[in-house]
Scaffold this motif. Structure first.
Motif, PDB file in Angstrom:
ATOM      1  N   PRO A 165      82.290 106.014  49.881  1.00 28.10           N
ATOM      2  CA  PRO A 165      83.587 105.351  49.985  1.00 28.10           C
ATOM      3  C   PRO A 165      84.815 106.249  50.837  1.00 28.10           C
ATOM      4  O   PRO A 165      84.199 107.491  50.763  1.00 28.10           O
ATOM      5  CB  PRO A 165      84.132 106.350  48.324  1.00 28.10           C
ATOM      6  CG  PRO A 165      82.719 106.778  47.552  1.00 28.10           C
ATOM      7  CD  PRO A 165      81.713 106.580  49.237  1.00 28.10           C
ATOM      8  N   CYS A 166      85.857 106.069  50.923  1.00 29.58           N
ATOM      9  CA  CYS A 166      86.629 105.927  52.147  1.00 29.58           C
ATOM     10  C   CYS A 166      87.580 107.826  51.301  1.00 29.58           C
ATOM     11  O   CYS A 166      87.811 108.581  52.016  1.00 29.58           O
ATOM     12  CB  CYS A 166      88.221 105.242  52.056  1.00 29.58           C
ATOM     13  SG  CYS A 166      89.152 104.842  50.700  1.00 29.58           S
ATOM     14  N   GLY A 167      87.383 107.409  49.543  1.00 27.15           N
ATOM     15  CA  GLY A 167      88.570 108.387  49.356  1.00 27.15           C
ATOM     16  C   GLY A 167      89.878 108.835  49.824  1.00 27.15           C
ATOM     17  O   GLY A 167      91.136 109.088  49.509  1.00 27.15           O
ATOM     18  N   GLU A 168      90.389 107.871  50.373  1.00 28.87           N
ATOM     19  CA  GLU A 168      92.159 107.173  50.515  1.00 28.87           C
ATOM     20  C   GLU A 168      92.792 106.537  49.920  1.00 28.87           C
ATOM     21  O   GLU A 168      93.851 106.858  49.472  1.00 28.87           O
ATOM     22  CB  GLU A 168      92.405 107.369  51.777  1.00 28.87           C
ATOM     23  CG  GLU A 168      92.327 108.394  52.493  1.00 28.87           C
ATOM     24  CD  GLU A 168      91.862 108.352  54.462  1.00 28.87           C
ATOM     25  OE1 GLU A 168      92.469 107.399  54.846  1.00 28.87           O
ATOM     26  OE2 GLU A 168      91.111 109.391  55.071  1.00 28.87           O
ATOM     27  N   CYS A 169      92.161 104.878  49.441  1.00 30.07           N
ATOM     28  CA  CYS A 169      92.491 104.176  48.863  1.00 30.07           C
ATOM     29  C   CYS A 169      93.438 104.484  47.478  1.00 30.07           C
ATOM     30  O   CYS A 169      92.236 105.576  46.805  1.00 30.07           O
ATOM     31  CB  CYS A 169      91.925 103.261  48.661  1.00 30.07           C
ATOM     32  SG  CYS A 169      90.187 103.347  47.583  1.00 30.07           S
TER      33      CYS A 169
ATOM     34  N   CYS B  27      90.145 105.302  44.754  1.00 32.50           N
ATOM     35  CA  CYS B  27      89.435 106.438  44.938  1.00 32.50           C
ATOM     36  C   CYS B  27      90.129 107.741  44.766  1.00 32.50           C
ATOM     37  O   CYS B  27      89.578 108.257  44.001  1.00 32.50           O
ATOM     38  CB  CYS B  27      89.183 106.854  46.876  1.00 32.50           C
ATOM     39  SG  CYS B  27      87.696 105.865  47.456  1.00 32.50           S
TER      40      CYS B  27
ATOM     41  N   CYS C 200      85.515 101.471  44.708  1.00 26.01           N
ATOM     42  CA  CYS C 200      86.367 102.044  47.005  1.00 26.01           C
ATOM     43  C   CYS C 200      87.188 100.409  46.914  1.00 26.01           C
ATOM     44  O   CYS C 200      86.248 100.013  47.200  1.00 26.01           O
ATOM     45  CB  CYS C 200      85.163 102.118  47.830  1.00 26.01           C
ATOM     46  SG  CYS C 200      86.589 102.912  48.767  1.00 26.01           S
ATOM     47  N   ALA C 201      88.153 100.621  47.632  1.00 24.75           N
ATOM     48  CA  ALA C 201      88.488  99.062  48.260  1.00 24.75           C
ATOM     49  C   ALA C 201      87.974  98.641  49.630  1.00 24.75           C
ATOM     50  O   ALA C 201      87.881  97.735  50.099  1.00 24.75           O
ATOM     51  CB  ALA C 201      90.694  98.952  48.800  1.00 24.75           C
ATOM     52  N   HIS C 202      87.186  99.542  49.735  1.00 25.86           N
ATOM     53  CA  HIS C 202      86.486  98.932  50.760  1.00 25.86           C
ATOM     54  C   HIS C 202      84.833  99.069  49.985  1.00 25.86           C
ATOM     55  O   HIS C 202      83.472  98.425  51.244  1.00 25.86           O
ATOM     56  CB  HIS C 202      86.014  99.885  51.968  1.00 25.86           C
ATOM     57  CG  HIS C 202      87.399 100.298  52.406  1.00 25.86           C
ATOM     58  ND1 HIS C 202      88.272  99.990  52.943  1.00 25.86           N
ATOM     59  CD2 HIS C 202      88.324 101.326  52.383  1.00 25.86           C
ATOM     60  CE1 HIS C 202      89.209 100.139  53.485  1.00 25.86           C
ATOM     61  NE2 HIS C 202      89.195 101.502  52.740  1.00 25.86           N
TER      62      HIS C 202
HETATM   63 ZN   LIG Z   1      88.499 104.255  48.670  1.00 28.17          ZN
END
Ligand SMILES: [Zn+2]
Length: 551
Positions: free
Chosen positions: A72-76, A79, A64-66
């Motif tokens: 994990p954000c699920g949006e990057c 993800c 994940c980008a974070h």
């Molecule tokens: Zn992510």
């Protein structure tokens, strides 16, 4: 939008969405949070319990980008790529179809390239136990020195097939089957999200047949939805091929009420409507067990226990039966059979049986009347102990020479079979001053040495003392060591007729045996026969002469 199976569509996208396996999620999230990343993980457990799902969540947490992050954000970009299976950094391999060394070599080549736009390259190898031994070896080399950017996640339903060398390099997580409540939670969540009208009992029946796997539970739910718009216990029963609870209760009643006809009818009807009889049998066992547990203390459990035992065996047999009906019908007939004492035979049968018994009894009496004369002398010979005719060395010597075979037999009946086997190669020479001298041929040195071992010699002496009626020691010599003093004035053993030593006629005085053997007509060479001699050596016993009717 392309059709997506329910379990794919509702695959958890965050650790929080995962039902069950809480201990595993917790441990993995902790290591992500603390940045303690292992190079190899091994997820083992039954099918459909979330191994691949959690492996993907782990990959998301890493890339994940974070990340690395426990949520994990699920949006990057990464993800989303992982969620739809298009990420270049997360490679899923099916161990069952890529099991050879070539595939693993290729993997080793790929492993060296750095990930693209993310910190880790994650290899998820499903059914890893299917790899060939060569492939495992190749994989092991990578595991021994993994590049810093690589994480392996192995999944297997068959842990014991994974080599120990691989296991020892992995962090291991054992996935558990989901319990009923967890399966119900997952089913309800998906049913309500999909807008499915499902009743509790219908979902419960699906959960019961999912065998602890969420994937199976959702697949079954999906099958039910294809079959009917609303999910009830009846539609679930139809799809699963199981009998409704009412049928199970009625069968249990018929079984315990010993109504064989009703049981057989029910089995046939269920079979005709395509029900799974093995599942039905298991359900009946469940029902019986439930009823038994509700019995008041002191109520009789026997019929429940018997039915449970028999039907459990029956369910096992059904797996191999050509026609599943047959084992179940047999079990039902056995369980509904009336107790034996209540069964009555027609009186004509009883009378004919009585007649048969009378005939048999008469035949038995006739038979034993014929046997009697032959049996009596044998019985006597066993009970009457023979003794030397006098207390002198000469009488004892003669007695031992004449009754050597009886002595060997006495050893055998004292379970000293080995002693008897060693001594049967020897011949008594003399009894002198409390010592019995036994001679052996030179080529029987082994037998002589064996009986001279204290353990065997002492046992043989004990029986010999009892046999002769006085305490005796035993001295073993070779044939060529026999001196005239040893034999004294006694009969020279080598003059004895071959094989005559042990042949005595029953009830004759010991001294008469030699004469008896010599007197035997020439057409009766039984004792001289080699086979008979061999049999005597092995089994012991006597040669008994049975007079012809004409004599
Ligand atoms: Zn992510």
């Amino acid at each position: 939008m392309a059709y997506l199976a329910l379990y794919r569509k509702w695959r958890p996208q965050t650790f929080a969405d995962v039902i069950g396996q809480a201990h595993i999620c917790q441990a993995l999230q902790n290591s992500l949070k603390q940045g303690r990343i292992s190079h190899a993980y091994l997820f083992s457990g039954p099918r459909g319990t979330g191994k691949t799902t959690i492996a993907r969540l782990m990959a998301k947490g890493l890339d994940c980008a974070h990340g690395p992050t426990d949520s994990p954000c699920g949006e990057c970009q990464e993800c989303r790529a992982i969620a739809n299976g298009s990420s270049l950094n997360v490679i899923e391999i099916d161990g069952a179809s890529n099991r050879g060394i070539e595939e693993i070599r290729e993997l080793r080549e790929q492993v060296r390239f750095a990930p693209v736009g993310a910190p880790y390259k994650v290899y998820i190898i499903d059914e890893v136990h299917m790899l060939t031994p060569e492939a495992f070896n190749a994989l092991l080399k990578t595991l021994e020195e993994p590049p810093a950017h690589v994480v392996f996640i192995f999944a297997t339903t068959d842990l014991h097939k994974v080599p120990a060398t691989i296991l020892s390099r992995c962090q291991r997580y054992d996935f558990k089957r989901l319990n009923h409540a967890q399966l119900m939670e997952g089913l309800k969540k998906v049913a309500s999200a999909e807008g499915i009208a499902a009743d509790e009992a219908g979902l419960a029946m699906i959960a019961k047949h999912a065998e602890g796997g969420m994937r199976d539970a959702l697949s079954l739910l999906e099958q039910c939805m294809i079959y009917s718009e609303a999910l009830t216990v009846e539609t679930a029963a139809d799809v699963l091929g199981v009998a409704p609870a009412e049928e199970i209760r009625r069968f249990t009643e018929n079984l315990l009420g010993k109504d064989d006809k009703a049981c057989l009818e029910q089995i046939n009807r269920l079979y005709g409507s395509g029900r799974d009889l093995m599942q039905f049998t298991r359900d009946v066992v469940d029902e019986l067990r439930g009823q038994m547990l509700q019995l008041e203390p002191g109520q009789r459990q026997e019929s429940f226990l018997e039915a449970i035992r028999k039907l459990s065996d029956c369910a096992r047999e059904m797996r191999y039966a050509v026609d599943a009906r047959i084992p179940l019908e047999l079990a039902a007939l056995e369980l509904t059979a009336k107790p034996k004492q209540e069964q009555s035979l027609p009186s004509e049968d009883i009378n004919s049986l009585k007649e048969k018994i009378r005939t048999l009894e008469q035949q038995l009496r006739n038979l034993s009347a014929k046997e009697t004369p032959r049996e009596e002398p044998q019985r006597e010979s066993a009970s009457v102990r023979k003794r030397p005719s006098g207390a002198g060395d000469q009488e004892r010597t003669q007695f031992l020479i004449d009754n050597w075979e009886d002595y060997l037999q006495a050893l055998r009946s004292e379970r000293l079979v080995q002693c008897a086997a060693f001594l049967c190669e020897g011949r008594p020479v003399a009894v002198q001053a409390g010592t019995a001298v036994i001679r052996f041929p030179r080529e029987r040195g082994f037998h002589k040495a064996s009986i001279e071992q204290p353990k065997h010699r002492e046992a043989a002496e004990r029986v010999l003392s009892k046999f002769i009626g006085t305490n005796l020691e035993m001295e073993c010599v070779f044939d060529d060591e026999v001196s005239p003093e040893m034999t004294g004035s006694h009969q020279q053993p080598e003059k004895r007729e071959k094989g005559s030593a042990g042949i005595t006629q029953v009830n004759e005085p010991p001294n008469a045996s030699k004469t008896a053997a010599q007197n035997r007509p020439q057409n009766e060479p039984a004792a001289e026969n080699e086979t008979v001699q061999a049999a005597l050596k092995i089994f012991g016993g006597k040669v008994v002469r049975i007079p012809d009717a004409s004599e």
